[in-house]
Design a protein around this motif. Structure first.
Motif, PDB file in Angstrom:
ATOM      1  N   THR A  92       0.817  -1.214   0.000  1.00  0.00           N
ATOM      2  CA  THR A  92       0.000   0.000   0.000  1.00  0.00           C
ATOM      3  C   THR A  92       0.851   1.264   0.000  1.00  0.00           C
ATOM      4  OG1 THR A  92      -1.815  -1.135   1.118  1.00  0.00           O
ATOM      5  CG2 THR A  92      -1.781   1.270   1.252  1.00  0.00           C
ATOM      6  N   ASP A  93       1.887   1.310   0.822  1.00  0.00           N
ATOM      7  CA  ASP A  93       2.740   2.499   0.868  1.00  0.00           C
ATOM      8  C   ASP A  93       3.329   2.792  -0.504  1.00  0.00           C
ATOM      9  OD1 ASP A  93       2.216   2.818   3.513  1.00  0.00           O
ATOM     10  OD2 ASP A  93       4.108   1.983   4.232  1.00  0.00           O
ATOM     11  N   ARG A  94       3.770   1.757  -1.198  1.00  0.00           N
ATOM     12  CA  ARG A  94       4.368   1.953  -2.523  1.00  0.00           C
ATOM     13  C   ARG A  94       3.331   2.424  -3.527  1.00  0.00           C
ATOM     14  NH1 ARG A  94       3.554   0.985  -7.468  1.00  0.00           N
ATOM     15  NH2 ARG A  94       3.109  -1.215  -7.120  1.00  0.00           N
ATOM     16  N   VAL A  95       2.152   1.785  -3.500  1.00  0.00           N
ATOM     17  CA  VAL A  95       1.100   2.136  -4.454  1.00  0.00           C
ATOM     18  C   VAL A  95       0.673   3.598  -4.283  1.00  0.00           C
ATOM     19  CG1 VAL A  95      -1.316   1.704  -5.090  1.00  0.00           C
ATOM     20  CG2 VAL A  95       0.253  -0.214  -4.748  1.00  0.00           C
ATOM     21  N   LEU A  96       0.550   4.045  -3.019  1.00  0.00           N
ATOM     22  CA  LEU A  96       0.065   5.404  -2.773  1.00  0.00           C
ATOM     23  C   LEU A  96       1.164   6.461  -2.865  1.00  0.00           C
ATOM     24  CD1 LEU A  96      -2.477   4.854   0.158  1.00  0.00           C
ATOM     25  CD2 LEU A  96      -2.890   4.874  -2.307  1.00  0.00           C
ATOM     26  N   GLU A  97       2.388   6.091  -2.521  1.00  0.00           N
ATOM     27  CA  GLU A  97       3.470   7.081  -2.531  1.00  0.00           C
ATOM     28  C   GLU A  97       4.176   7.158  -3.878  1.00  0.00           C
ATOM     29  OE1 GLU A  97       3.894   9.146  -0.143  1.00  0.00           O
ATOM     30  OE2 GLU A  97       2.478   8.163   1.236  1.00  0.00           O
ATOM     31  N   ASP A  98       4.191   6.051  -4.611  1.00  0.00           N
ATOM     32  CA  ASP A  98       4.884   6.032  -5.896  1.00  0.00           C
ATOM     33  C   ASP A  98       4.067   5.260  -6.925  1.00  0.00           C
ATOM     34  OD1 ASP A  98       6.841   6.355  -7.829  1.00  0.00           O
ATOM     35  OD2 ASP A  98       8.001   4.606  -7.162  1.00  0.00           O
ATOM     36  N   PRO A  99       2.861   5.744  -7.230  1.00  0.00           N
ATOM     37  CA  PRO A  99       1.992   5.012  -8.167  1.00  0.00           C
ATOM     38  C   PRO A  99       2.601   4.971  -9.566  1.00  0.00           C
ATOM     39  CG  PRO A  99       1.093   7.199  -7.696  1.00  0.00           C
ATOM     40  CD  PRO A  99       2.237   6.999  -6.757  1.00  0.00           C
ATOM     41  N   GLN A 100       2.504   3.801 -10.191  1.00  0.00           N
ATOM     42  CA  GLN A 100       3.104   3.621 -11.513  1.00  0.00           C
ATOM     43  C   GLN A 100       2.096   3.796 -12.643  1.00  0.00           C
ATOM     44  OE1 GLN A 100       6.611   2.989 -11.704  1.00  0.00           O
ATOM     45  NE2 GLN A 100       6.195   3.661  -9.594  1.00  0.00           N
ATOM     46  N   HIS A 101       0.866   3.378 -12.431  1.00  0.00           N
ATOM     47  CA  HIS A 101      -0.140   3.467 -13.486  1.00  0.00           C
ATOM     48  C   HIS A 101      -0.775   4.854 -13.488  1.00  0.00           C
ATOM     49  CE1 HIS A 101      -3.782   2.546 -15.842  1.00  0.00           C
ATOM     50  NE2 HIS A 101      -3.104   1.508 -16.314  1.00  0.00           N
ATOM     51  N   ALA A 102      -1.084   5.341 -14.664  1.00  0.00           N
ATOM     52  CA  ALA A 102      -1.642   6.693 -14.786  1.00  0.00           C
ATOM     53  C   ALA A 102      -2.958   6.830 -14.024  1.00  0.00           C
ATOM     54  CB  ALA A 102      -1.854   7.031 -16.263  1.00  0.00           C
ATOM     55  N   TYR A 103      -3.761   5.767 -14.008  1.00  0.00           N
ATOM     56  CA  TYR A 103      -5.039   5.830 -13.295  1.00  0.00           C
ATOM     57  C   TYR A 103      -4.816   5.955 -11.792  1.00  0.00           C
ATOM     58  CZ  TYR A 103      -9.579   4.314 -11.490  1.00  0.00           C
ATOM     59  OH  TYR A 103     -10.777   4.229 -10.823  1.00  0.00           O
ATOM     60  N   THR A 104      -3.871   5.181 -11.260  1.00  0.00           N
ATOM     61  CA  THR A 104      -3.563   5.290  -9.829  1.00  0.00           C
ATOM     62  C   THR A 104      -3.027   6.674  -9.503  1.00  0.00           C
ATOM     63  OG1 THR A 104      -2.900   2.968  -9.944  1.00  0.00           O
ATOM     64  CG2 THR A 104      -2.422   4.133  -7.896  1.00  0.00           C
ATOM     65  N   GLN A 105      -2.196   7.198 -10.372  1.00  0.00           N
ATOM     66  CA  GLN A 105      -1.666   8.560 -10.172  1.00  0.00           C
ATOM     67  C   GLN A 105      -2.805   9.568 -10.119  1.00  0.00           C
ATOM     68  OE1 GLN A 105       1.027   9.002 -13.466  1.00  0.00           O
ATOM     69  NE2 GLN A 105       2.531   7.560 -12.617  1.00  0.00           N
ATOM     70  N   GLN A 106      -3.806   9.369 -10.970  1.00  0.00           N
ATOM     71  CA  GLN A 106      -4.973  10.264 -11.004  1.00  0.00           C
ATOM     72  C   GLN A 106      -5.769  10.158  -9.699  1.00  0.00           C
ATOM     73  OE1 GLN A 106      -7.556   9.524 -14.352  1.00  0.00           O
ATOM     74  NE2 GLN A 106      -9.325  10.446 -13.324  1.00  0.00           N
ATOM     75  N   LEU A 107      -5.967   8.929  -9.207  1.00  0.00           N
ATOM     76  CA  LEU A 107      -6.698   8.731  -7.971  1.00  0.00           C
ATOM     77  C   LEU A 107      -5.984   9.399  -6.794  1.00  0.00           C
ATOM     78  CD1 LEU A 107      -7.864   4.990  -8.127  1.00  0.00           C
ATOM     79  CD2 LEU A 107      -9.277   7.031  -8.417  1.00  0.00           C
ATOM     80  N   VAL A 108      -4.671   9.190  -6.726  1.00  0.00           N
ATOM     81  CA  VAL A 108      -3.897   9.753  -5.628  1.00  0.00           C
ATOM     82  C   VAL A 108      -3.894  11.277  -5.694  1.00  0.00           C
ATOM     83  CG1 VAL A 108      -1.576   9.930  -4.636  1.00  0.00           C
ATOM     84  CG2 VAL A 108      -2.465   7.698  -5.356  1.00  0.00           C
ATOM     85  N   ALA A 109      -3.725  11.819  -6.903  1.00  0.00           N
ATOM     86  CA  ALA A 109      -3.698  13.278  -7.060  1.00  0.00           C
ATOM     87  C   ALA A 109      -5.035  13.901  -6.693  1.00  0.00           C
ATOM     88  CB  ALA A 109      -3.328  13.634  -8.503  1.00  0.00           C
TER      89      ALA A 109
END
Length: 279
Positions: A259-276
């Motif tokens: 979880t820490d990696r997914v939220l702090e360093d998202p690789q997929h553009a969709y995850t980046q959009q969700l986090v942003a």
């Protein structure tokens, strides 16, 4: 460590389906509706392992397929394809592909070894009987027939989930949304299942109530070592509860990891959009 649950290539279609469904839907196609036959591909080829005592988060927007996933695993819906192997902690040598079991065997697993807490308490509680009666219904399914033992167990579960025992004979309709969720959790825990599914359990609750429910879930996981799959669109819930996370879009897992990696360093553009969008 042996998983408690292995999910492989799980898919769910609404419609007749066609050979092009999987190729024409999903995150890359930006749709879950097949343009050739109109089938809704709610979930496609989802695979993951869940380990004893672990909380796995499944994150995504509405329509991503995350709720469909847990509803298939809890037998509310039948998957179109795929398998799920359950390793019961009471019989570690016994591995079962739960979708190959007959209806009676699936009901037994659902009533004894799995638990579900729904987003809408009306889906998880019987509003015609008391809070204690809801727990009693589940205990009766597990062949506990002694009235006093059932009352004592119901009282203890309600106390554990911070529902006053003197309210155990009240109907769920008398409770607030947060209290209804606590009763749902108590009911789900009645048979001491090793696996719980939590589907958007804090959505629609006040922030202070959300915090108390999340604290309760963590406490239960730490004390009872229950494995959980937590479905949510709320990154704060994922960050607090889940050690690993899957991100879903249009029925597909687009990113998975700690979880820490997914939220702090998202690789997929969709995850980046969700986090942003949560910042």
């Amino acid at each position: 460590m042996q998983p408690i649950l292995e999910v492989r290539e799980l898919s769910k279609f609404y419609g007749k389906g066609c050979p092009a469904c999987l190729d024409n839907t999903g995150a890359k196609s930006n749709t879950n509706i097949c343009p050739d036959c109109g089938t809704v591909v709610a979930m496609q080829r989802v695979s993951f392992d869940l380990y004893p005592g672990e909380i796995l988060g499944i994150m995504g927007e509405s329509g991503s397929g995350k709720s469909t996933l847990v509803k298939c695993l809890y037998f509310d819906q039948a998957p179109t394809d795929g398998k799920a192997i359950f390793y019961d902690s009471r019989d570690k040598d016994k591995a079962q592909n739960v979708f190959q079991l007959n209806a009676a065997q699936q009901r037994w697993l659902r009533n004894h070894r799995f638990g579900m807490v729904y987003h809408n308490p009306h889906a998880g509680l019987n509003f015609q009987v008391s809070a204690g009666g809801n727990i009693a219904e589940r205990l009766l399914m597990s062949d506990m027939l002694n009235y006093r033992k059932i009352r004592d167990r119901a009282r203890n579960l309600l106390e554990r989930t911070e529902v006053l025992p003197e309210r155990m004979d009240e109907l769920p309709s008398n409770f607030s949304g947060g209290m209804q969720q606590r009763v749902q959790i108590a009911r789900a825990l009645a048979t001491e299942p090793p696996l719980l599914f939590l589907d958007e359990v804090t959505t629609g609750l006040d922030l202070s109530v959300q915090a108390k429910i999340l604290d309760l879930i963590l406490e239960i996981q730490q004390q009872l070592k229950v494995a959980m799959i937590v479905v949510t669109h709320d990154l704060g819930v994922i960050r607090l509860l889940a050690s690993r996370t899957l991100v879903m879009k249009y029925g597909q897992v687009v990113e998975a990891g700690l979880t820490d990696r997914v939220l702090e360093d998202p690789q997929h553009a969709y995850t980046q959009q969700l986090v942003a969008s949560a910042l």
